[in-house]
Motif scaffolding. Structure first.
Motif, PDB file in Angstrom:
ATOM      1  N   LEU A   1      -2.460   7.631 -38.564  1.00 28.69           N
ATOM      2  CA  LEU A   1      -2.283   9.052 -38.069  1.00 28.69           C
ATOM      3  C   LEU A   1      -1.107   9.608 -38.297  1.00 28.69           C
ATOM      4  CD1 LEU A   1      -4.619   9.262 -34.806  1.00 28.69           C
ATOM      5  CD2 LEU A   1      -4.956  10.330 -37.202  1.00 28.69           C
ATOM      6  N   GLU A   2       0.154   8.768 -37.978  1.00 37.24           N
ATOM      7  CA  GLU A   2       1.377   9.110 -38.197  1.00 37.24           C
ATOM      8  C   GLU A   2       1.741   9.251 -39.543  1.00 37.24           C
ATOM      9  OE1 GLU A   2       3.699   6.691 -34.514  1.00 37.24           O
ATOM     10  OE2 GLU A   2       3.506   5.770 -36.464  1.00 37.24           O
ATOM     11  N   SER A   3       1.325   8.608 -40.562  1.00 33.29           N
ATOM     12  CA  SER A   3       1.448   8.901 -41.942  1.00 33.29           C
ATOM     13  C   SER A   3       0.961  10.061 -42.396  1.00 33.29           C
ATOM     14  CB  SER A   3       1.308   7.589 -42.863  1.00 33.29           C
ATOM     15  OG  SER A   3      -0.268   7.312 -42.515  1.00 33.29           O
ATOM     16  N   PHE A   4      -0.289  10.325 -41.909  1.00 35.63           N
ATOM     17  CA  PHE A   4      -1.111  11.574 -42.193  1.00 35.63           C
ATOM     18  C   PHE A   4      -0.452  12.821 -41.793  1.00 35.63           C
ATOM     19  CE2 PHE A   4      -4.691  14.395 -40.983  1.00 35.63           C
ATOM     20  CZ  PHE A   4      -4.900  14.787 -42.223  1.00 35.63           C
ATOM     21  N   PHE A   5       0.244  12.595 -40.482  1.00 30.13           N
ATOM     22  CA  PHE A   5       0.743  13.932 -40.050  1.00 30.13           C
ATOM     23  C   PHE A   5       1.990  14.204 -40.769  1.00 30.13           C
ATOM     24  CE2 PHE A   5      -0.983  13.889 -35.319  1.00 30.13           C
ATOM     25  CZ  PHE A   5      -2.256  13.986 -35.870  1.00 30.13           C
ATOM     26  N   ALA A   6       2.828  12.966 -41.167  1.00 28.45           N
ATOM     27  CA  ALA A   6       3.928  13.038 -42.128  1.00 28.45           C
ATOM     28  C   ALA A   6       3.708  13.758 -43.344  1.00 28.45           C
ATOM     29  CB  ALA A   6       4.541  11.615 -42.222  1.00 28.45           C
ATOM     30  N   ARG A   7       2.542  13.179 -44.004  1.00 26.64           N
ATOM     31  CA  ARG A   7       2.364  13.997 -45.220  1.00 26.64           C
ATOM     32  C   ARG A   7       2.009  15.572 -45.226  1.00 26.64           C
ATOM     33  NH1 ARG A   7      -0.999   9.354 -46.101  1.00 26.64           N
ATOM     34  NH2 ARG A   7      -2.963  10.617 -45.600  1.00 26.64           N
ATOM     35  N   LEU A   8       1.281  15.941 -43.854  1.00 20.56           N
ATOM     36  CA  LEU A   8       0.857  17.134 -43.772  1.00 20.56           C
ATOM     37  C   LEU A   8       2.154  18.188 -43.278  1.00 20.56           C
ATOM     38  CD1 LEU A   8      -2.396  17.070 -41.725  1.00 20.56           C
ATOM     39  CD2 LEU A   8      -2.089  17.642 -44.306  1.00 20.56           C
ATOM     40  N   SER A   9       2.998  17.642 -42.759  1.00 24.66           N
ATOM     41  CA  SER A   9       4.205  18.060 -42.430  1.00 24.66           C
ATOM     42  C   SER A   9       5.202  18.495 -43.379  1.00 24.66           C
ATOM     43  CB  SER A   9       5.268  17.519 -41.369  1.00 24.66           C
ATOM     44  OG  SER A   9       4.451  17.037 -40.158  1.00 24.66           O
ATOM     45  N   GLN A  10       5.314  17.568 -44.434  1.00 23.83           N
ATOM     46  CA  GLN A  10       6.087  17.755 -45.581  1.00 23.83           C
ATOM     47  C   GLN A  10       5.623  18.735 -46.604  1.00 23.83           C
ATOM     48  OE1 GLN A  10       6.280  13.842 -47.566  1.00 23.83           O
ATOM     49  NE2 GLN A  10       7.532  13.059 -45.710  1.00 23.83           N
ATOM     50  N   SER A  11       4.390  19.028 -46.308  1.00 23.09           N
ATOM     51  CA  SER A  11       3.796  20.081 -47.425  1.00 23.09           C
ATOM     52  C   SER A  11       4.217  21.566 -46.968  1.00 23.09           C
ATOM     53  CB  SER A  11       2.172  20.094 -47.386  1.00 23.09           C
ATOM     54  OG  SER A  11       1.642  20.604 -46.014  1.00 23.09           O
ATOM     55  N   GLY A  12       4.305  21.708 -45.644  1.00 20.27           N
ATOM     56  CA  GLY A  12       4.640  22.866 -45.506  1.00 20.27           C
ATOM     57  C   GLY A  12       3.821  24.260 -45.410  1.00 20.27           C
ATOM     58  N   SER A  13       2.461  23.922 -45.749  1.00 19.56           N
ATOM     59  CA  SER A  13       1.646  25.106 -45.948  1.00 19.56           C
ATOM     60  C   SER A  13       1.001  25.298 -44.539  1.00 19.56           C
ATOM     61  CB  SER A  13       0.320  24.376 -46.903  1.00 19.56           C
ATOM     62  OG  SER A  13      -0.702  25.257 -46.874  1.00 19.56           O
ATOM     63  N   ALA A  14       0.924  26.526 -44.458  1.00 20.79           N
ATOM     64  CA  ALA A  14       0.391  27.038 -42.878  1.00 20.79           C
ATOM     65  C   ALA A  14      -1.058  26.484 -42.724  1.00 20.79           C
ATOM     66  CB  ALA A  14       0.172  28.579 -42.976  1.00 20.79           C
ATOM     67  N   SER A  15      -1.998  26.213 -43.524  1.00 17.70           N
ATOM     68  CA  SER A  15      -3.213  25.541 -43.100  1.00 17.70           C
ATOM     69  C   SER A  15      -3.098  24.237 -42.932  1.00 17.70           C
ATOM     70  CB  SER A  15      -4.154  25.948 -44.521  1.00 17.70           C
ATOM     71  OG  SER A  15      -3.639  25.191 -45.547  1.00 17.70           O
ATOM     72  N   ASP A  16      -2.121  23.575 -43.754  1.00 14.27           N
ATOM     73  CA  ASP A  16      -1.929  21.933 -43.435  1.00 14.27           C
ATOM     74  C   ASP A  16      -1.349  21.882 -41.988  1.00 14.27           C
ATOM     75  OD1 ASP A  16      -2.843  21.509 -45.970  1.00 14.27           O
ATOM     76  OD2 ASP A  16      -1.069  20.912 -46.754  1.00 14.27           O
ATOM     77  N   LEU A  17      -0.218  22.618 -41.721  1.00 14.10           N
ATOM     78  CA  LEU A  17       0.363  22.693 -40.212  1.00 14.10           C
ATOM     79  C   LEU A  17      -0.825  23.058 -39.357  1.00 14.10           C
ATOM     80  CD1 LEU A  17       3.720  24.299 -40.924  1.00 14.10           C
ATOM     81  CD2 LEU A  17       3.304  21.856 -40.565  1.00 14.10           C
ATOM     82  N   ASP A  18      -1.573  23.840 -39.521  1.00 10.87           N
ATOM     83  CA  ASP A  18      -2.675  23.838 -38.457  1.00 10.87           C
ATOM     84  C   ASP A  18      -3.609  22.737 -38.220  1.00 10.87           C
ATOM     85  OD1 ASP A  18      -1.916  26.576 -38.106  1.00 10.87           O
ATOM     86  OD2 ASP A  18      -3.754  27.405 -39.287  1.00 10.87           O
ATOM     87  N   VAL A  19      -3.720  21.974 -39.410  1.00 10.78           N
ATOM     88  CA  VAL A  19      -4.371  20.686 -39.158  1.00 10.78           C
ATOM     89  C   VAL A  19      -3.691  19.711 -38.556  1.00 10.78           C
ATOM     90  CG1 VAL A  19      -5.429  18.837 -40.362  1.00 10.78           C
ATOM     91  CG2 VAL A  19      -5.992  21.516 -41.163  1.00 10.78           C
ATOM     92  N   ARG A  20      -2.405  19.781 -39.046  1.00  9.12           N
ATOM     93  CA  ARG A  20      -1.550  18.784 -38.413  1.00  9.12           C
ATOM     94  C   ARG A  20      -1.283  18.849 -36.777  1.00  9.12           C
ATOM     95  NH1 ARG A  20       1.625  16.406 -35.324  1.00  9.12           N
ATOM     96  NH2 ARG A  20       3.556  15.863 -35.542  1.00  9.12           N
ATOM     97  N   PHE A  21      -1.289  20.057 -36.374  1.00  5.33           N
ATOM     98  CA  PHE A  21      -1.037  20.312 -34.890  1.00  5.33           C
ATOM     99  C   PHE A  21      -2.485  20.901 -34.283  1.00  5.33           C
ATOM    100  CE2 PHE A  21       3.203  20.979 -36.560  1.00  5.33           C
ATOM    101  CZ  PHE A  21       3.919  19.982 -35.889  1.00  5.33           C
TER     102      PHE A  21
END
Length: 645
Positions: free
Chosen positions: A395-415
């Protein structure tokens, strides 16, 4: 045209409200004389609506574009009744007629049907605030249904009521809505009580015929089968299901749900192949009687599960793969993530253990590294095998990938609250409160900032958990942030006790002077909370007491309990020596060699000399030590005599 209009107006003045067929005939006659007569087309559309010929009315609006703007209310209602609820919301929402309650009702119903439950709830609150005694009953019923749908869609924090009131159980419609809301929250016992009350209240209505009562009770019984199944009361659920006549249920969507619930509750349908045939035997509902999204997802999930039980794993893998590939990833859609979970189940159909399933599923992660459903499935398998560290790292590595993308939709999934809660639970399992606190504070900070998100309001449970964790740090800055979070929750709902308690706790740390008096009066007094606690009994039971500054800091430890003499251990006769004397004291050193016993005293000169060689615990002479290091043979010693060997 003037003559046609005059004759039409005269006919309308002479007819009653029930003469819709005559009105339609007059409108058609006027249109034959002048196809550009907008008034005649308007009358024709209204007559068709009264006759429940909604498709024909929609054709009138499509043929006469001018009528769409002139008769906006009728056009929006026609769109709603023909199953185009989303378009009806656009038409009704674009109206500038703020005082038209009819348009507001159409907007609320169309928003409800298009699953925009937050908008529907806002409109019903607005209608209730303006006040209309003749509409109060209908608004209360529709508001209750909207609250239930908000719970089902994961937006329960927007619901107006969280628990059914006494007046809600007096009428069968509101009692049924209260039951549905309780079911959506997982409160099945409460839902069962409300549902039984709704059935009783419906049967007690005097101004309804038996057929009308039966039509109202049938959907309630279908819901009752679901509740009893979820509560594990399969025998009772099967008995209720046998009393439901499927062919008498007019709504095809409700009929299909009733059939699926019966399959789940029936012991006779344990054959998966028979269940598969019964599941697909129900006719498809029309466009105007479609399922809600959560119902569609559950029905599709049931279909996939039945197919897996029927040895159709390859078909399930193919179907779910199409659903996953058609959606943008990462996605929070329940339909997509459910398909990912069942896709993993189809690929691991031959696995007998969790570890074997992991070996078959992990290669899928290389192809779909952002598949939320697949990641959660692997995380769950890691937890089942006791490998919490691997689950956390995934989960930590998945969150890190989403945080690095910076996309609004990806950050919604991240959090996303569910994903954050999963990681926090793993941290708690591993005893890492600091990491859990950090993750919660990050999520709270993200959702408090204005951003374009599909979610209209952040998760209240997430914000409360984050603010509570920040308060536990006993840090001024964190307490200030927690106060801001609780203050925002208090502004949303000034009766929320969790927000009030958190706000007072945060202000008491940062600045107690900012605590309003009305908030202090709401919270219970500390003396009342500790009134049933006996301090003396707690102290006597071993709770350490703090020494006051004016008193000497003496130790107030309890005295050690007096040792109770233990009973002599009984020795079996088989273990006693032949010359054993029970009156004689047993030698405690009998297990040691004689030379190691404390009372051993060697006799004679040779014995004493030999005892000196036992250096354990004794003084070692330098000569003896050199001898040991040199191998025991002194080269500089006396020469041996001749003939000696």
């Amino acid at each position: 045209m003037a003559a046609a209009t005059k004759s039409l107006s005269a006919l309308l003045a002479q007819t009653t409200i029930d003469d819709h067929e005559e009105t339609l005939q007059a409108a058609n006659a006027a249109i034959k004389k002048s196809k550009t007569d907008t008034q005649a087309h308007h009358v024709r559309a209204i007559a068709l609506l009264h006759l429940d010929r909604f498709e024909d009315a929609l054709k009138v609006f499509e043929e006469v574009k001018e009528l769409q703007g002139k008769a906006r209310f009728e056009y929006a209602y026609t769109l709603y009744k023909t199953g185009n609820a989303a378009r009806a919301v656009e038409v009704a929402g674009a109206s500038n007629d703020d005082t038209g309650r009819g348009m507001k009702h159409v907007l609320a119903q169309a928003a409800y049907r298009s699953e925009n439950f937050a908008q529907a709830s806002r409109v019903y609150r607005e209608l209730a605030s303006r006040g209309a005694e003749d509409e109060e009953y209908d608004i209360r019923i529709n508001s209750g249904a909207t609250d239930a749908q908000l719970e089902w869609s994961g937006q329960g924090e927007l619901a107006q009521k969280k628990k059914p009131a006494r007046e809600d159980l007096d009428v069968f419609e509101t009692a049924y809505n209260a039951a549905c809301a309780s079911i959506a929250r997982g409160e099945f016992a409460q839902g069962d009580i409300c549902l039984k009350r709704a059935i009783d209240r419906c049967n007690e209505v005097e101004d309804m015929s038996d057929e009308e009562k039966k039509a109202e009770v049938l959907p309630m019984k279908v819901q009752q089968v679901y509740i009893l199944t979820q509560m594990g009361k399969f025998d009772e659920a099967e008995q209720v299901a046998k009393t439901i006549p499927f062919t008498e249920i007019k709504e095809l969507s409700t009929r299909h749900i009733a059939q699926v619930n019966t399959i789940a509750a029936s012991k006779e349908s344990s054959n998966p192949y028979l269940s598969h045939r019964l599941f697909h035997s129900a006719p498809a509902p029309p466009k105007t009687d479609q399922y809600f999204s959560f119902q569609t997802n559950l029905l599709r999930q049931d279909e996939y599960v039945i197919s897996l039980l029927s040895k159709k794993a390859s078909g399930v893998a193919s179907s779910t793969e199409k659903v996953i590939s058609a959606a943008a990833t990462p996605s929070l859609s329940p339909a997509v993530n459910m398909a990912a979970v069942l896709n993993a189940a189809a690929h691991s159909r031959t696995a007998e253990t969790e570890r074997a399933a992991l070996k078959q599923i992990l290669p899928l992660l290389e192809k779909r590294p952002t598949d939320v459903g697949l990641i959660l499935t692997i995380t769950h398998l890691y937890v089942l095998t006791g490998n919490h560290a691997a689950a956390t790292h995934l989960l930590e590595s998945f969150f890190a990938r989403l945080s690095q993308s910076g996309s609004a939709s990806d950050l919604d999934v991240r959090f996303a609250p569910g994903l954050v809660a999963t990681l926090v639970s793993l941290y708690a399992q591993q005893g890492r409160p600091g990491a859990a606190r950090t993750e919660l504070s990050k999520a709270a900070e993200y959702w408090r900032k204005p951003h374009k998100s599909k979610t209209e309001a952040p998760s209240k449970a997430l914000l409360v958990a984050a603010a509570t964790a920040l308060l536990d740090t006993h840090n001024q800055d964190n307490a200030k942030t927690a106060g801001e979070i609780f203050n925002g929750l208090y502004k949303q709902d000034n009766e929320d006790r969790a927000a009030i308690a958190g706000l007072v706790a945060a202000y008491s740390v940062t600045d107690s002077s900012n605590i309003p008096e009305d908030l202090r009066s709401i919270l219970p007094e500390a003396s009342r909370l500790v009134s049933d606690i006996d301090a003396a009994a707690l102290e006597g039971a071993g709770v350490p007491a703090l020494a006051l500054p004016s008193q000497p800091s003496e130790s107030r430890k309890r005295a050690a309990p007096k040792s109770v003499p233990s009973k002599a251990k009984r020795i079996r006769k088989a273990r006693m020596p032949q010359d054993f004397d029970p009156n004689k004291k047993i030698d405690a050193e009998r297990w040691l060699p004689m030379r190691d016993r404390s009372y051993y005293r060697p006799k004679g000169r040779k014995g004493k000399k030999k005892a000196e060689g036992f250096t354990q615990g004794g003084v070692v002479e330098e000569k003896a030590a050199v001898q040991q290091q040199s191998g025991g043979a002194a080269k500089g010693g006396k020469k041996k005599g001749k003939g000696r060997k």
